[in-house]
Design a protein around this motif. Structure first.
Motif, short mmCIF file in Angstrom:
data_model
loop_
_atom_site.label_atom_id
_atom_site.label_comp_id
_atom_site.label_asym_id
_atom_site.label_seq_id
_atom_site.Cartn_x
_atom_site.Cartn_y
_atom_site.Cartn_z
N GLY A 208 -51.81 -28.25 -37.54
CA GLY A 208 -51.58 -27.30 -38.60
C GLY A 208 -50.12 -27.32 -39.21
N CYS A 209 -49.28 -28.11 -38.74
CA CYS A 209 -47.83 -28.43 -39.52
C CYS A 209 -48.01 -29.73 -40.01
CB CYS A 209 -46.73 -28.34 -38.31
SG CYS A 209 -45.19 -28.28 -39.14
N ASN A 210 -48.59 -29.70 -41.10
CA ASN A 210 -48.35 -31.07 -42.04
C ASN A 210 -47.72 -31.10 -43.15
OD1 ASN A 210 -51.05 -31.63 -40.49
ND2 ASN A 210 -52.32 -30.33 -42.02
N THR A 211 -46.75 -30.10 -43.43
CA THR A 211 -45.90 -30.05 -44.36
C THR A 211 -44.57 -30.02 -43.75
OG1 THR A 211 -45.97 -27.59 -44.95
CG2 THR A 211 -47.26 -29.24 -46.16
N GLY A 212 -44.29 -30.17 -42.36
CA GLY A 212 -43.02 -29.79 -41.92
C GLY A 212 -42.95 -30.76 -40.76
N THR A 213 -41.92 -30.30 -39.77
CA THR A 213 -41.81 -30.90 -38.38
C THR A 213 -41.99 -29.88 -37.31
OG1 THR A 213 -39.43 -30.52 -38.50
CG2 THR A 213 -39.99 -32.83 -39.51
N VAL A 214 -42.40 -30.33 -36.11
CA VAL A 214 -42.71 -29.70 -34.93
C VAL A 214 -41.75 -29.88 -33.83
CG1 VAL A 214 -44.33 -29.13 -33.39
CG2 VAL A 214 -45.11 -29.22 -35.53
N SER A 215 -40.99 -28.84 -33.43
CA SER A 215 -40.03 -29.00 -32.11
C SER A 215 -40.70 -28.30 -31.17
CB SER A 215 -38.86 -28.14 -32.79
OG SER A 215 -38.97 -26.76 -32.98
N PHE A 216 -40.67 -29.10 -29.95
CA PHE A 216 -41.09 -28.55 -28.80
C PHE A 216 -40.15 -28.41 -27.77
CE2 PHE A 216 -44.60 -31.48 -30.34
CZ PHE A 216 -45.55 -30.73 -30.10
N THR A 217 -40.48 -27.13 -27.08
CA THR A 217 -39.65 -26.83 -25.79
C THR A 217 -40.53 -26.72 -24.44
OG1 THR A 217 -38.14 -25.56 -27.50
CG2 THR A 217 -37.77 -24.98 -25.02
N ILE A 218 -40.05 -27.13 -23.46
CA ILE A 218 -40.83 -27.19 -22.45
C ILE A 218 -40.03 -26.32 -21.33
CG2 ILE A 218 -42.00 -28.64 -20.56
CD1 ILE A 218 -42.85 -29.13 -23.48
N ASN A 219 -40.61 -25.48 -20.71
CA ASN A 219 -40.10 -24.59 -19.68
C ASN A 219 -40.90 -24.58 -18.45
OD1 ASN A 219 -38.07 -23.02 -18.60
ND2 ASN A 219 -39.36 -20.98 -19.27
N TYR B 1 -46.41 -25.50 -16.48
CA TYR B 1 -45.31 -25.79 -17.77
C TYR B 1 -45.62 -24.84 -18.99
CZ TYR B 1 -43.49 -29.42 -14.96
OH TYR B 1 -43.00 -30.29 -13.74
N THR B 2 -44.81 -24.16 -19.49
CA THR B 2 -45.04 -23.45 -20.73
C THR B 2 -44.44 -24.25 -21.99
OG1 THR B 2 -44.68 -21.25 -19.68
CG2 THR B 2 -44.61 -21.37 -22.05
N VAL B 3 -45.39 -24.56 -22.87
CA VAL B 3 -45.04 -25.50 -23.98
C VAL B 3 -45.18 -24.70 -24.99
CG1 VAL B 3 -45.75 -27.42 -25.58
CG2 VAL B 3 -46.49 -27.20 -23.03
N CYS B 4 -43.69 -24.69 -25.73
CA CYS B 4 -43.41 -23.55 -26.86
C CYS B 4 -43.37 -24.81 -28.09
CB CYS B 4 -42.11 -22.71 -26.73
SG CYS B 4 -42.21 -21.85 -25.50
N ALA B 5 -44.12 -24.45 -29.23
CA ALA B 5 -43.95 -25.23 -30.26
C ALA B 5 -43.41 -24.47 -31.64
CB ALA B 5 -45.27 -25.99 -30.51
N PRO C 294 -43.46 -18.60 -36.51
CA PRO C 294 -43.36 -18.24 -35.08
C PRO C 294 -43.54 -19.00 -33.91
CG PRO C 294 -44.46 -16.64 -36.47
CD PRO C 294 -44.39 -17.98 -37.41
N MET C 295 -42.96 -18.82 -32.64
CA MET C 295 -43.33 -19.77 -31.67
C MET C 295 -44.60 -19.83 -31.13
SD MET C 295 -41.46 -21.97 -29.96
CE MET C 295 -39.79 -21.50 -29.88
N ALA C 296 -45.45 -20.71 -31.04
CA ALA C 296 -46.56 -20.91 -30.27
C ALA C 296 -46.47 -21.31 -28.93
CB ALA C 296 -47.59 -21.74 -31.24
N LEU C 297 -47.40 -20.55 -28.02
CA LEU C 297 -47.01 -20.82 -26.77
C LEU C 297 -48.44 -21.34 -26.10
CD1 LEU C 297 -45.15 -17.62 -25.62
CD2 LEU C 297 -44.08 -19.99 -26.34
N THR C 298 -48.22 -22.34 -25.15
CA THR C 298 -49.37 -22.60 -24.22
C THR C 298 -49.01 -23.15 -23.11
OG1 THR C 298 -51.64 -23.73 -24.30
CG2 THR C 298 -49.76 -24.93 -24.77
N THR C 299 -49.94 -23.08 -21.95
CA THR C 299 -49.31 -23.56 -20.75
C THR C 299 -50.55 -24.64 -20.31
OG1 THR C 299 -50.89 -21.78 -19.46
CG2 THR C 299 -48.51 -21.29 -19.90
N VAL C 300 -49.53 -25.67 -19.36
CA VAL C 300 -50.71 -26.70 -18.84
C VAL C 300 -50.16 -26.83 -17.43
CG1 VAL C 300 -50.43 -27.93 -20.93
CG2 VAL C 300 -48.65 -28.64 -19.51
N THR C 301 -50.93 -27.44 -16.96
CA THR C 301 -50.94 -27.57 -15.12
C THR C 301 -50.83 -29.01 -14.67
OG1 THR C 301 -51.70 -25.26 -14.70
CG2 THR C 301 -51.52 -26.86 -12.76
#
Length: 639
Positions: free
Chosen positions: A323-334, A361-365, A377-384
């Motif tokens: 969904g971010c076709n007109t910009g750049t995505v930054s990821f933060t991993i916690n 891990y929580t992925v913030c994009a 706004p920050m979008a959050l998801t988690t992976v294991t």
């Protein structure tokens, strides 16, 4: 009579009047009705008070004004005269001028000096509990107010005698009135427009009046010229500072934002903001400013997760931000990791590498528009990243005699698949085998990750005996230990036990412990798994005692440290006093210099642990405990 009553009230200043006596009128005759209509209340009943020619009547009455009515405690006629025979009355046997013949008494001897027949009318009795004169007080809730602030006035009136009253409170410009009051204390509110004292005037229903004066009410000034700056929010300026000012203002309260000092506020959302300015007297003024916003942030990304967001350690996992076709995505991993790779896309993705440690891990994009600089706004998801199970496989014996069995016990997961000469796939970690050979178990945990463990089982045909070199030994914590056993016979299978519990990997004739821990203390025995006459025999018990190392505490001007490597500051010039504790003897070794691989050392030894240090350089402290065990820590003395 009503006019006369009014004159009495005016002249005396007291509205309470009692009319009592022979009014020469019966209860329902006009004179009594006129008095009732004039506001008086008849107190006595229609009981007779006079007898004339054999007929009784009520000519004697008592009436009270409203204010006095509440102070009347009783009213009655005392029937001691009218009903008594005239022979007993007060008349004598001599007619005075103007007396009628009926006033003669034939027999004076019948007279008795008592109340009876002292008159031809019965007396009227009235009981009273009288109160004081009409008075009033007026108290203002405050004598200093801000413009437009009401003042509560407490009016207290005494001496009402139950009469209703009306009151007026005024300062000549502002006033309030109330009527039909009966309570002795009332509170009324007035908002003064001009300063000054207020006057209370009370007027009762019986025309009594009184007044009282409050203190002077002062109207304080309000801050003037109140203002509040505004601003515009943009993606590059996500907050603005609003500054308030006012003449005479001393404190500022804002409707929103984060206060910055006394008269400023930082806001990060568009809208209207109001500041309330107060001065030293507590009076306020306000100002409003509008903060506009030109922020047009993109929507937050949505996620697509490979493997439904869960993989085992050693496998890659990809998180795709859509969904971010007109910009750049930054990821933060916690928590942060350094084993991932960001793919710019579109769509952008973050790949967890195969060497990512296990964990959740929580992925913030966040999507940033490249033309406006606005971020979503920050979008959050988690992976294991699920851990590989720590698979273990232990055998009750690595060799067994013919016609017997060995129990294999696995651990580390929720499902266990055994393979070998015989197989078993179950949630049970226990597998009983009767065939020799190599067995492998695949251990699978709840996340679906698996690991393997292997053990080899052999068949024994004959027996052997074991002889220990000693029955007990004592060692220090951290040292190595070896216990060789003399073996006679053949067909042996060695297995060491501590306190009756099998020791993994201890399957030789020599017990070997590389770095002895306190938990290694206990009773050891070597079991012979061989078959034959000596089958299943074992060694005699061996007791191993492990003494702990002493705890070294170093106390010096810079602090106190335990079992650590402190750096101690040496004054320039000067010396430092170090106290070591925790043992019975102490060795302090200071390395003065190193030449061609050799050390020049200064060694100090004592039993009190107190050392005076006057040279810099590396040092070691060795402490010997009461049990003979030693511990050494090292550090540095610096200038």
């Amino acid at each position: 009579m009503l006019t006369f009553i009014s004159q009495i009230q005016t002249n005396s200043g007291d509205a309470d009047v009692l009319v009592l006596g022979d009014l020469n009128a019966y209860n329902e005759e006009d004179p009594i009705d006129v008095l009732r209509a004039g506001g008086l209340t008849k107190l006595t009943t229609a009981t007779e008070s006079y007898v004339f020619q054999g007929q009784t009547g009520s000519l004697d009455h008592s009436l009270a004004t409203p204010g006095l009515l509440t102070q009347v405690t009783m009213a009655a006629k005392w029937n001691i005269n009218a009903d008594e025979p005239t022979a007993l009355d007060y008349n004598d046997n001599v007619l005075s001028s103007g007396e009628a013949n009926s006033e003669l008494r034939n027999d004076v001897s019948l007279y008795v000096a008592n109340p009876f027949r002292s008159s031809d009318h019965d007396p009227v009795l009235v009981g009273l509990n009288l109160t004081g004169p009409l008075t009033a007080t007026l108290v203002a809730s405050t004598l200093a107010v801000c413009p437009g602030t009401p003042v509560n006035f407490s009016a207290t009136v005494a001496g009402l005698s139950g009469a209703p009253y009306a009151l007026t409170i005024t300062n000549g410009t502002n006033q309030t009135t109330a009527s039909g009051l009966s309570a002795s204390a009332v509170t009324l509110s007035i908002t003064p427009a001009v300063p000054g004292a207020f006057t209370l005037t009370v007027l009762t229903s019986t025309a009594l009046t009184t007044s009282a004066l409050s203190g002077t009410v002062t109207i304080n000034t309000v801050p003037t010229n109140a203002s509040l700056t505004s601003g515009t929010l943009t993606c590059s300026q996500t907050s603005v500072t609003l500054t308030a000012s006012a003449t005479g203002g001393t404190s500022y309260t804002f409707s929103g934002g984060t206060p910055l000092g006394n008269n400023q506020v930082v806001v990060s959302a568009g809208g209207n903001y109001t500041v309330t300015v107060s001065n030293v007297s507590g009076c306020t003024a306000s100002a409003t400013a509008t903060v506009s916003s030109s922020i047009n942030a993109p929507t937050a990304p949505t996620y697509t997760l490979s493997s439904n967001g869960t993989v085992c350690v050693g496998n890659a996992l990809t998180v795709t931000a859509n969904g971010c076709n007109t910009g750049t995505v930054s990821f933060t991993i916690n928590p942060p990791i350094n084993s991932g790779v960001t793919l710019s896309g579109p769509p952008a993705a973050y790949v967890f590498g195969t060497n990512t440690p296990p964990g959740t891990y929580t992925v913030c994009a966040r999507c940033t528009n490249t033309s406006t600089g606005c971020s979503s706004p920050m979008a959050l998801t988690t992976v294991t990243i699920a851990p590989i199970p720590q698979a273990t496989l232990q055998a009750s014996s690595v060799a067994f005699c013919s016609n017997s069995s060995v129990t294999l016990t696995a651990s580390g997961g929720t499902n266990y698949a055994f393979t070998g000469p015989s197989t078993q796939n179950s949630t049970s970690p226990v597998f009983v085998v009767t065939q020799a050979g190599t067995y492998t178990v695949v251990v699978t945990n709840a996340a679906g990750c698996s690991n393997t463990a292997t053990v080899t089982i052999s068949v024994l045909l004959s027996g052997a005996t074991f002889t220990l070199p000693a029955s007990a030994s004592t060692v220090c914590e951290g040292s190595s230990f070896s216990l060789p056993v003399t073996v006679s016979g053949s067909g042996t299978m060695f297995q060491w036990y501590r306190n009756g519990v099998l020791l993994a990997n201890q399957t030789s004739a020599t017990l070997t412990l590389g770095s002895v821990q306190l938990s290694d203390a206990g009773t050891y025995s070597l079991i012979n798994g061989g078959c034959g006459n000596n089958g299943n025999s074992g060694s005699s018990p061996f007791i191993l005692t492990v003494n702990p190392l002493p705890t070294i505490t170093l106390t010096f001007p810079g602090g106190t440290l335990t079992n650590s490597l402190p750096t101690i500051q040496l004054p320039t010039p000067g010396q430092v006093l170090v106290q070591a504790s925790g043992g019975v003897s102490y060795d302090w070794t200071l390395v003065i210099d190193r030449i061609n691989g050799f050390e020049i050392r200064k060694v100090l030894t004592n039993t009190n642990g107190l050392f005076t240090i006057d040279q810099p350089g590396p040092y070691r402290v060795t402490v010997t405990g009461t049990n003979g065990c030693t511990r050494t820590v090292a550090g540095t003395i610096v200038n």
